[in-house]
Design an enzyme around this catalytic site. Structure first.
Site, mmCIF file in Angstrom:
data_model
loop_
_atom_site.group_PDB
_atom_site.id
_atom_site.type_symbol
_atom_site.label_atom_id
_atom_site.label_comp_id
_atom_site.label_asym_id
_atom_site.label_seq_id
_atom_site.Cartn_x
_atom_site.Cartn_y
_atom_site.Cartn_z
ATOM 1 N N ARG A 44 -6.400 -25.032 0.830
ATOM 2 C CA ARG A 44 -6.278 -25.561 2.171
ATOM 3 C C ARG A 44 -6.724 -25.961 2.605
ATOM 4 O O ARG A 44 -8.590 -26.384 2.885
ATOM 5 C CB ARG A 44 -5.087 -24.812 3.015
ATOM 6 N N ALA A 46 -7.594 -31.096 4.124
ATOM 7 C CA ALA A 46 -7.295 -32.081 3.780
ATOM 8 C C ALA A 46 -8.327 -31.781 2.332
ATOM 9 O O ALA A 46 -8.159 -32.780 1.296
ATOM 10 C CB ALA A 46 -7.185 -33.208 4.414
ATOM 11 N N ARG A 87 1.806 -31.100 -1.914
ATOM 12 C CA ARG A 87 1.917 -31.048 -0.682
ATOM 13 C C ARG A 87 2.033 -32.441 -0.215
ATOM 14 O O ARG A 87 1.144 -33.564 -0.187
ATOM 15 C CB ARG A 87 0.694 -30.562 0.213
ATOM 16 N N GLN A 194 -4.377 -19.408 10.178
ATOM 17 C CA GLN A 194 -6.292 -19.841 10.046
ATOM 18 C C GLN A 194 -6.905 -19.648 10.588
ATOM 19 O O GLN A 194 -7.925 -20.023 10.908
ATOM 20 C CB GLN A 194 -5.695 -21.423 9.991
ATOM 21 N N ASP A 235 -5.234 -33.992 8.939
ATOM 22 C CA ASP A 235 -4.724 -34.093 7.850
ATOM 23 C C ASP A 235 -4.373 -35.819 7.311
ATOM 24 O O ASP A 235 -4.288 -35.186 6.216
ATOM 25 C CB ASP A 235 -3.663 -33.342 7.020
ATOM 26 N N ASN A 245 -2.677 -33.132 11.821
ATOM 27 C CA ASN A 245 -3.308 -32.085 12.589
ATOM 28 C C ASN A 245 -1.886 -31.336 11.982
ATOM 29 O O ASN A 245 -1.136 -30.927 12.211
ATOM 30 C CB ASN A 245 -4.313 -31.770 13.133
ATOM 31 N N LYS A 246 -2.853 -29.733 12.407
ATOM 32 C CA LYS A 246 -2.028 -28.232 12.186
ATOM 33 C C LYS A 246 -0.541 -28.219 12.987
ATOM 34 O O LYS A 246 -1.058 -28.586 14.063
ATOM 35 C CB LYS A 246 -2.972 -27.306 11.867
#
Length: 345
Positions: A44, A46, A87, A194, A235, A245-246
């Protein structure tokens, strides 16, 4: 610990779903295994997804038996489509596959084995270039860090999210190496933790001081004056500087603005999607509800509850102090500065 490695004609991927308790590699002999590893978040981040997909395409191409160049290219394009579908948000995935296909289509050799070798060489190049890209981002970004900086980060944008070193954590590493006495605060990053599982693990491996906090503690930490700057990865970044992003990154950016704390994003130029004008056009992946209802396989929410589980959010460019790239630091207005760094003026 390598995020991935090419060994004896196969790709080995560090299974990040098992960290920090277990360091185990998935041995990928078929491209479908790479697809599954990307979907499951075994690999995981990018840049790492892009490199893994490039190797996955080389792996798949190696298994193709074709009588002509045209038939071979058609088969490889089908494999690329399968990898791209794993994804939707991280643009590096499609970027790496497009680069691999351009290499293939631009090679006029009719020898299938030579075409297979060219694809593998290009995958190796993408991997090596990511390492160098991370190093340059670290050099540019660490100049923004004052001495004795307390840095908040969200999710994991480290060596585990790239070919090595990392984007946001790569900048932190560079500041640490420069003797700036950095202290890291890591959001745990629900729902898959994460930050708790991966970021803290990376920092501890390198003896960089790190403190873990739950996501909903970040605002109070800032209010206590304990954060000097925030740095995160990305990402996908739109042409205007909006950042995907996350999930949870947007909230951290809002908090940073409220407390007058610089909010930095670190990402290679390959993460910037100049085909997308703003964050409104970035596709946001929605993931399985069990990621929210369960922790480590144990249910923590009642049966039957409805779940909303977007994997990413979008931080508007107006909340971003600067974007640290492998070509330099971009500042507002990003529509101009990012284009200038990319040579698109």
């Amino acid at each position: 610990m390598e995020t991935m490695r090419w060994v004896d004609g196969r790709l080995e991927i560090l299974d990040q779903t098992l960290l920090p308790e277990t360091a185990e590699y998935i041995k990928c002999e078929h491209y479908e295994t790479v697809c599954d590893a990307i979907r499951r978040l075994s690999v995981r981040g990018a840049p790492a997804i892009g490199a893994a997909a490039a190797y996955g395409l080389a792996l798949g191409a190696n298994a193709v038996q074709a009588a002509s160049r045209e038939v071979f290219i058609t088969a490889v394009e089908k494999i690329a489509g399968d990898l791209a579908a794993t994804r939707p948000t991280a643009v590096n995935l499609q970027w790496a596959l497009d680069r691999m296909l351009e290499t293939l289509r631009g090679n006029t050799n009719d020898n299938i084995n030579d075409l297979k070798k060219a694809l593998l060489e290009e995958a190796h190049a993408i991997y090596r270039e990511d390492l160098e890209s991370n190093r340059r981002m670290g050099e540019f970004g660490q100049t923004l860090f004052p001495d004795n900086a307390a840095v908040l980060t969200h999710c994991n944008a480290g060596a585990l999210a790239t070919a090595g070193l990392g984007t946001a954590l790569g900048v932190i590493r560079a500041a640490h190496k420069a003797g700036k006495n950095v202290h890291v605060y890591a959001d745990e990053t629900r729902p898959l933790l994460q930050g708790a599982r991966l970021t803290t693990w990376e920092m501890l491996q390198e003896n960089i001081p790190v403190t873990l906090l739950t996501d909903n503690m970040a605002g109070y930490l800032m209010a206590q004056g304990k954060v000097d700057l925030v740095i995160v990865g990305a990402d996908r970044i739109a042409a205007n500087g909006d950042v995907a992003n996350k999930i949870g990154t947007y909230g951290v950016a809002v908090l940073a603005r409220e407390h007058n704390i610089p909010f930095y994003v670190a990402a290679p130029m390959s993460t910037i999607d100049f085909n997308i004008a703003s964050g409104r056009d970035i596709p946001i992946e929605t993931r399985d509800e069990q990621e929210v209802t369960h922790i480590a396989g144990k249910r923590v929410a009642p049966e039957g509850v409805k779940v909303w589980n977007p994997a990413f959010d979008v931080t508007p460019a107006r909340l971003v102090t600067a974007i640290i790239t492998d070509r330099g630091v971009a500042r507002p207005p990003y529509i101009d500065s990012l284009a200038a760094l990319a040579g698109k003026e």
